[in-house]
Design a protein around this motif. Structure first.
Motif, short mmCIF file in Angstrom:
data_model
loop_
_atom_site.label_atom_id
_atom_site.label_comp_id
_atom_site.label_asym_id
_atom_site.label_seq_id
_atom_site.Cartn_x
_atom_site.Cartn_y
_atom_site.Cartn_z
N GLN A 224 28.33 -21.82 -25.57
CA GLN A 224 27.31 -22.43 -24.73
C GLN A 224 27.03 -21.64 -23.45
O GLN A 224 25.89 -21.56 -23.01
CB GLN A 224 27.76 -23.85 -24.37
CG GLN A 224 26.75 -24.67 -23.65
CD GLN A 224 27.23 -26.09 -23.45
OE1 GLN A 224 28.39 -26.41 -23.68
NE2 GLN A 224 26.34 -26.96 -23.02
N ASP A 225 28.03 -21.04 -22.85
CA ASP A 225 27.84 -20.33 -21.59
C ASP A 225 27.61 -18.83 -21.77
O ASP A 225 27.62 -18.09 -20.80
CB ASP A 225 29.06 -20.55 -20.68
CG ASP A 225 29.19 -22.00 -20.26
OD1 ASP A 225 28.15 -22.67 -20.10
OD2 ASP A 225 30.34 -22.47 -20.09
N ASP B 9 25.13 -21.35 -29.60
CA ASP B 9 25.00 -22.43 -28.64
C ASP B 9 24.58 -21.89 -27.27
O ASP B 9 24.29 -22.66 -26.37
CB ASP B 9 26.32 -23.21 -28.52
CG ASP B 9 26.60 -24.05 -29.74
OD1 ASP B 9 25.69 -24.78 -30.18
OD2 ASP B 9 27.72 -23.97 -30.28
N GLY B 10 24.55 -20.58 -27.12
CA GLY B 10 24.17 -19.93 -25.87
C GLY B 10 22.73 -19.44 -25.91
O GLY B 10 21.86 -20.06 -26.52
N GLY C 103 22.58 -24.70 -31.91
CA GLY C 103 22.85 -25.96 -31.24
C GLY C 103 21.69 -26.42 -30.37
O GLY C 103 20.76 -25.68 -30.07
N GLY D 298 21.36 -27.04 -27.16
CA GLY D 298 21.10 -26.39 -25.88
C GLY D 298 20.85 -24.91 -25.98
O GLY D 298 20.66 -24.23 -24.98
N ALA D 299 20.81 -24.36 -27.18
CA ALA D 299 20.66 -22.91 -27.37
C ALA D 299 19.22 -22.47 -27.17
O ALA D 299 18.28 -23.25 -27.27
CB ALA D 299 21.14 -22.53 -28.77
N GLY E 120 17.75 -25.88 -31.11
CA GLY E 120 17.43 -25.44 -29.76
C GLY E 120 16.02 -24.91 -29.66
O GLY E 120 15.16 -25.22 -30.48
#
Length: 166
Positions: free
Chosen positions: A16-17, A33-34, A49, A51-52, A67
């Protein structure tokens, strides 16, 4: 479509980050996810994901997208847009599933006999180091912008008759 058993195994996860500035290439399946600022090439299944974000074109065997993607998507097997997906670009696939409330602005081509607008020379040049990923991305984004302009002009021309289809 015959797929290897290994294509279903996720071998790469972009957390994610994490952020990648350049092309993302995976020979099996991957989860993102990033954020990727570049083209994404996944031989197997791409899972994205909620938030991607991807700013570039996507080529995968199959794609499950949750995303944001700003770019064209090519996945011969299947493309699934989940409820959190926001796609701005064209999709080329054999099977498409779009969940309620997913956002898709672009064209969908399910005719696999149509000629593909790939640029194999650019991909090869990037791999051989003759051209930077940034240059290839700029060319791809220029193509996406031209496609979106064409799409907007087509849309304006089609809605000029006063009849909107919802």
């Amino acid at each position: 479509m015959s797929r290897k058993k290994d294509d279903a195994v996720i071998t790469t996860i972009l957390g994610q980050d994490c952020q990648i500035n350049g092309d993302f290439i995976v020979k099996q399946s991957a989860r993102i996810d990033g954020e990727v600022q570049g083209n994404v090439y996944v031989s197997g299944t791409l899972i994205m994901g909620a938030g991607a974000r991807i700013e570039g074109n996507v080529e995968a065997g199959e794609a499950i997208l949750g995303g944001d993607v700003v770019g064209n998507i090519e996945a011969p097997g299947k493309v699934e847009l989940t409820v959190t997906a926001k796609i701005i670009g064209d999709i080329t696939t054999n099977v498409i599933v779009i969940d309620e409330n997913a956002i898709f602005q672009g064209r969908c081509n399910m005719n696999q006999d149509a000629p593909r607008r790939k640029n194999p020379e650019a991909k090869k040049a990037v791999k051989e180091g003759k051209r930077s990923a940034k240059t290839a991305l700029q060319e791809a984004l220029r193509e996406v912008q031209e496609d979106n302009t064409d799409w907007q002009e087509d849309t304006r021309g089609n809605s000029a008759g006063g009849s909107d289809i919802l």
